[in-house]
Design a protein around this motif. Structure first.
Motif, PDB file in Angstrom:
ATOM      1  N   THR A   1       0.846  -1.187   0.000  1.00 16.11           N
ATOM      2  CA  THR A   1       0.000   0.000   0.000  1.00 16.11           C
ATOM      3  C   THR A   1       0.888   1.245   0.000  1.00 16.11           C
ATOM      4  OG1 THR A   1      -0.132  -0.098   2.409  1.00 16.11           O
ATOM      5  CG2 THR A   1      -1.903  -1.148   1.175  1.00 16.11           C
ATOM      6  N   LYS A   2       0.286   2.408  -0.258  1.00 14.04           N
ATOM      7  CA  LYS A   2       1.053   3.632  -0.385  1.00 14.04           C
ATOM      8  C   LYS A   2       1.643   4.040   0.954  1.00 14.04           C
ATOM      9  CE  LYS A   2      -1.339   5.507  -4.418  1.00 14.04           C
ATOM     10  NZ  LYS A   2      -2.065   6.660  -4.988  1.00 14.04           N
ATOM     11  N   LEU A   3       2.930   4.331   0.925  1.00 14.22           N
ATOM     12  CA  LEU A   3       3.651   4.643   2.151  1.00 14.22           C
ATOM     13  C   LEU A   3       3.304   6.031   2.670  1.00 14.22           C
ATOM     14  CD1 LEU A   3       5.827   3.750   4.181  1.00 14.22           C
ATOM     15  CD2 LEU A   3       7.547   4.709   2.643  1.00 14.22           C
ATOM     16  N   ASP A   4       3.111   7.003   1.767  1.00 14.22           N
ATOM     17  CA  ASP A   4       2.892   8.374   2.226  1.00 14.22           C
ATOM     18  C   ASP A   4       1.588   8.507   2.998  1.00 14.22           C
ATOM     19  OD1 ASP A   4       1.494   7.789  -0.046  1.00 14.22           O
ATOM     20  OD2 ASP A   4       1.598   9.797  -0.890  1.00 14.22           O
ATOM     21  N   ARG A   5       0.563   7.775   2.609  1.00 16.98           N
ATOM     22  CA  ARG A   5      -0.703   7.841   3.342  1.00 16.98           C
ATOM     23  C   ARG A   5      -0.540   7.307   4.757  1.00 16.98           C
ATOM     24  NH1 ARG A   5      -5.200   5.687  -1.082  1.00 16.98           N
ATOM     25  NH2 ARG A   5      -4.893   7.373  -2.624  1.00 16.98           N
ATOM     26  N   GLN A   6       0.209   6.223   4.903  1.00 20.01           N
ATOM     27  CA  GLN A   6       0.426   5.667   6.231  1.00 20.01           C
ATOM     28  C   GLN A   6       1.225   6.634   7.101  1.00 20.01           C
ATOM     29  OE1 GLN A   6       2.222   1.854   5.520  1.00 20.01           O
ATOM     30  NE2 GLN A   6       0.423   1.019   4.494  1.00 20.01           N
ATOM     31  N   ILE A   7       2.187   7.327   6.496  1.00 20.74           N
ATOM     32  CA  ILE A   7       2.990   8.293   7.254  1.00 20.74           C
ATOM     33  C   ILE A   7       2.118   9.440   7.744  1.00 20.74           C
ATOM     34  CG2 ILE A   7       4.845   9.978   7.061  1.00 20.74           C
ATOM     35  CD1 ILE A   7       6.231   8.069   5.129  1.00 20.74           C
ATOM     36  N   ARG A   8       1.242   9.961   6.887  1.00 13.76           N
ATOM     37  CA  ARG A   8       0.385  11.072   7.282  1.00 13.76           C
ATOM     38  C   ARG A   8      -0.572  10.657   8.404  1.00 13.76           C
ATOM     39  NH1 ARG A   8       4.233  13.165   5.698  1.00 13.76           N
ATOM     40  NH2 ARG A   8       4.558  13.683   3.510  1.00 13.76           N
ATOM     41  N   ARG A   9      -1.059   9.436   8.350  1.00 13.20           N
ATOM     42  CA  ARG A   9      -1.956   8.969   9.411  1.00 13.20           C
ATOM     43  C   ARG A   9      -1.211   8.831  10.733  1.00 13.20           C
ATOM     44  NH1 ARG A   9      -6.014   4.235   8.396  1.00 13.20           N
ATOM     45  NH2 ARG A   9      -6.727   5.182  10.332  1.00 13.20           N
ATOM     46  N   LEU A  10       0.038   8.394  10.675  1.00 13.28           N
ATOM     47  CA  LEU A  10       0.829   8.309  11.905  1.00 13.28           C
ATOM     48  C   LEU A  10       1.123   9.694  12.467  1.00 13.28           C
ATOM     49  CD1 LEU A  10       3.366   5.495  10.935  1.00 13.28           C
ATOM     50  CD2 LEU A  10       1.503   5.330  12.588  1.00 13.28           C
ATOM     51  N   GLU A  11       1.313  10.679  11.594  1.00  9.31           N
ATOM     52  CA  GLU A  11       1.589  12.039  12.058  1.00  9.31           C
ATOM     53  C   GLU A  11       0.367  12.672  12.725  1.00  9.31           C
ATOM     54  OE1 GLU A  11       2.946  14.033   8.597  1.00  9.31           O
ATOM     55  OE2 GLU A  11       5.023  13.342   8.800  1.00  9.31           O
ATOM     56  N   ASP A  12      -0.817  12.195  12.404  1.00 11.89           N
ATOM     57  CA  ASP A  12      -2.025  12.706  13.058  1.00 11.89           C
ATOM     58  C   ASP A  12      -2.224  12.122  14.449  1.00 11.89           C
ATOM     59  OD1 ASP A  12      -2.559  14.229  10.836  1.00 11.89           O
ATOM     60  OD2 ASP A  12      -3.882  12.723   9.928  1.00 11.89           O
ATOM     61  N   GLY A  13      -1.468  11.071  14.779  1.00 15.61           N
ATOM     62  CA  GLY A  13      -1.613  10.437  16.089  1.00 15.61           C
ATOM     63  C   GLY A  13      -2.201   9.049  15.966  1.00 15.61           C
ATOM     64  N   CYS A  14      -1.717   8.133  16.794  1.00  9.17           N
ATOM     65  CA  CYS A  14      -2.141   6.733  16.697  1.00  9.17           C
ATOM     66  C   CYS A  14      -2.215   6.148  18.105  1.00  9.17           C
ATOM     67  CB  CYS A  14      -1.139   5.952  15.829  1.00  9.17           C
ATOM     68  SG  CYS A  14      -1.366   4.171  15.859  1.00  9.17           S
ATOM     69  N   ASP A  15      -3.340   5.523  18.419  1.00  8.15           N
ATOM     70  CA  ASP A  15      -3.504   4.840  19.699  1.00  8.15           C
ATOM     71  C   ASP A  15      -3.134   3.359  19.582  1.00  8.15           C
ATOM     72  OD1 ASP A  15      -4.654   7.082  21.216  1.00  8.15           O
ATOM     73  OD2 ASP A  15      -6.329   6.878  19.820  1.00  8.15           O
ATOM     74  N   LEU A  16      -3.673   2.700  18.571  1.00  2.89           N
ATOM     75  CA  LEU A  16      -3.415   1.275  18.353  1.00  2.89           C
ATOM     76  C   LEU A  16      -2.843   1.099  16.957  1.00  2.89           C
ATOM     77  CD1 LEU A  16      -3.700  -1.758  19.073  1.00  2.89           C
ATOM     78  CD2 LEU A  16      -6.027  -1.652  18.174  1.00  2.89           C
TER      79      LEU A  16
END
Length: 573
Positions: free
Chosen positions: A268-283
């Motif tokens: 899957t696209k790496l940049d989308r995963q990076i942006r989601r991690l930058e928004d904060g992640c609980d699990l």
């Protein structure tokens, strides 16, 4: 009498997520594991496939990390309020009312330094402009290039072409003293210069094509204005499909708790995963490869992880995944809660488990190697050359709605899927050679009953929950006995019945015996009525033992006596 989810200690928000998932009564593994996880204990849980192990660890860890999630969001909001939004610029000042049109005052504020315009280059290439500050440093390097000169006139271009052709003609004359028929050595770059001179004046220059689909390091660099937090819980799983299935469960619960679950996996696209991690992640749910990539590039830190889960722990701790898992464990805090969940916890990984966990509690719903009682197993002795014919005859005889066929290699999967299409069956295939979009499409078509047969490698044997699979066919006997338990566990789930057929060729008797030693039961022999079997097939002895014999290199087998010719290698003096 079974307990309810409320009696297990789950709070109100988690119970709302349980209701949204449609769960009413906890399964045995959920009933035993959830209170232990909420108590902060390390847990080793083994249960049969299809018994709800995903919810057994997902529900309690979302409740455990809720205080950390709330505190992190408050801190993120405070930092965001202090910072100036990224990309915001000062509003341009309005021109003076008495300024004349075209004057500098009417055009608004000017840059700090003047624009330095380069003259036209001698070779006719485009020039660029850039602003400089008071110290002489060039600014605006990333601005779009602008051309400030006109192209050379056609007459000048013809003159240059004439002079270039004259030079080529003089260069083509043989030098004095050169041997007849010999070729003059051309200088480096002469061919390129000649090719450039042949081009028509004013023709557009050819530009090098750029490879698409690859993000530059600048695009994937961490956002300095982001305020990420977490993850506070990490779930590592071997396959992408299993990671998506875990996301389907936790995302429903997170909608009720206000938490965020992120899935990172390959394909899957790496940049989308990076942006989601930058928004904060609980699990965070991750596959090992993509998780290590994000850690190495500085997009993810595991220092805040409070709960660590290894799903399908038997596969994650074997020799294939263990190097990656060891690097992940080394990046985790020492003070953490560790959970291991799998259908099988073999004794071979006991040493690794003892080193990772602290005083773990064991939840064992099924003994090691036990298969589901709802699956009816059949052993089909056949030669390798007749396996395709037997599979076709079996599908035509039973005509099931959904059949899952397991093969050992990707090449074998392609061959079987192609044969089924030629025979008129609606089929698709899945293995690691296909990209993630193709694998997702094949799985969705199988779930929607758009295809009757799905041929796959062991990528489909771990944790994939597809309801309504009527039968599982082991086209090749698995080399790992644990894979056999996971394969046939794709059918007979949630209390429904299912069929499992295992095609065994003469060269697959040894892995079959290892499976029977592991499960401690014999797979009953079964023949398809009316099928013409080859006489060279080998039918296993119905009275064979399920206890693996132990033999010593020097003592041999006691059953063969201790004479000069007894034992495995005879008697040693």
């Amino acid at each position: 009498m079974n307990k309810t989810f409320a009696e297990l200690g789950l709070d109100e928000h988690i119970l709302q997520g349980v209701e949204a998932l449609g769960f009413t009564t906890p399964t045995p593994v959920q009933e035993q594991a959830i209170p232990l996880v909420l108590a902060g204990r390390d847990v080793i849980a083994s249960a049969q496939t299809g018994t709800g192990k995903t919810a057994a660890f997902a529900l309690p860890i979302l409740q455990l990390i809720e205080p950390y999630s709330r505190a992190a969001r408050e801190e993120q909001a405070r930092l965001a309020a202090q910072d100036k939004p990224a990309g915001e610029k000062d509003a341009p000042s309005s021109p003076a009312p008495d300024a004349k049109p075209g004057s500098p005052a009417a055009e608004g504020p000017q840059p700090d330094g003047p624009d330095v315009l380069a003259d036209a280059a001698d070779d006719g290439s485009a020039s660029t402009s850039a602003g400089v500050d008071a110290q002489g440093n060039i600014q605006g390097l990333h601005r779009t290039r602008r051309r400030h000169h006109k192209k050379a006139a056609a007459g000048a271009g013809k003159a240059e072409a004439t002079s270039a052709s004259a030079k080529d003609a003089s260069a083509s004359k043989p030098k004095a003293g050169a041997k007849p028929g010999s070729r003059a050595k051309s200088k480096p770059g002469a061919k390129r210069a000649a090719a450039a001179s042949d081009t028509k004046p004013g023709a557009p220059k050819r530009r090098r094509s750029r490879r698409r689909g690859r993000k530059s390091d600048v695009d994937l660099a961490p956002n300095p204005n982001a305020h990420p937090f977490g993850p506070f819980a990490l779930v590592v799983t071997p396959t992408r499909e299993l990671a998506q299935q875990i996301e389907d469960v936790v995302s429903v619960v997170c909608q009720k708790t206000g938490q965020t679950a992120v899935v990172v996996m390959g394909g899957t696209k790496l940049d989308r995963q990076i942006r989601r991690l930058e928004d904060g992640c609980d699990l965070l749910v991750a596959t090992p490869g993509r998780l290590l990539d994000l850690m190495e590039h500085g997009h993810l830190s595991l220092r805040d992880v409070k709960v660590f889960v290894l799903d399908e722990a038997d596969r994650m701790l074997d020799m294939g995944f263990w190097p990656s898992v060891r690097r992940i464990v080394a990046a985790l805090p020492r003070e953490r809660q560790t959970l291991l969940f799998s259908a099988t916890i073999p004794p071979s990984i006991k040493g690794t488990v003892d080193a990772m966990l602290k005083d773990p509690a064991t939840v064992e719903i099924a003994r090691v190697g036990q298969t589901a009682d709802t699956v009816e197993e059949h052993l089909c002795p056949v030669t390798q050359g007749q396996k395709l014919q037997l599979l076709e005859a079996l599908l035509r005889r039973y005509d099931p709605e959904r059949v899952l066929v397991f093969c050992r290699t990707k090449t074998r999967v392609d061959e079987v899927a192609q044969m089924l299409r030629r025979a008129g069956f609606k089929s698709d295939f899945m293995h690691s050679g296909r990209n993630q979009r193709e694998r997702d499409r094949a799985l969705e078509r199988f779930r929607a009953a758009e295809v009757q047969v799905l041929v796959a490698t062991d990528v489909m044997s771990r944790g994939i929950d597809v309801s309504g699979i009527d039968a599982v066919v082991n086209f090749d006997v698995p080399m790992d006995p644990e894979d056999y338990v996971h394969r046939i566990g794709r059918t007979g789930r949630a209390g429904h019945s299912g069929l499992a057929f295992t095609f065994v060729a003469p060269d697959e008797i040894s892995p079959l015996r290892e499976i029977e030693y592991f499960t401690h039961k014999l797979v009953p022999t079964w023949d398809l009525e009316g099928f013409d079997y080859d006489s060279t097939r080998i039918v296993p002895n119905p009275g064979r033992s399920t206890n693996k014999p132990t033999r010593s290199l020097f003592n041999g087998s006691r059953a063969r006596g201790r004479g000069i010719s007894g034992g495995r290698y005879g008697r040693h003096y």
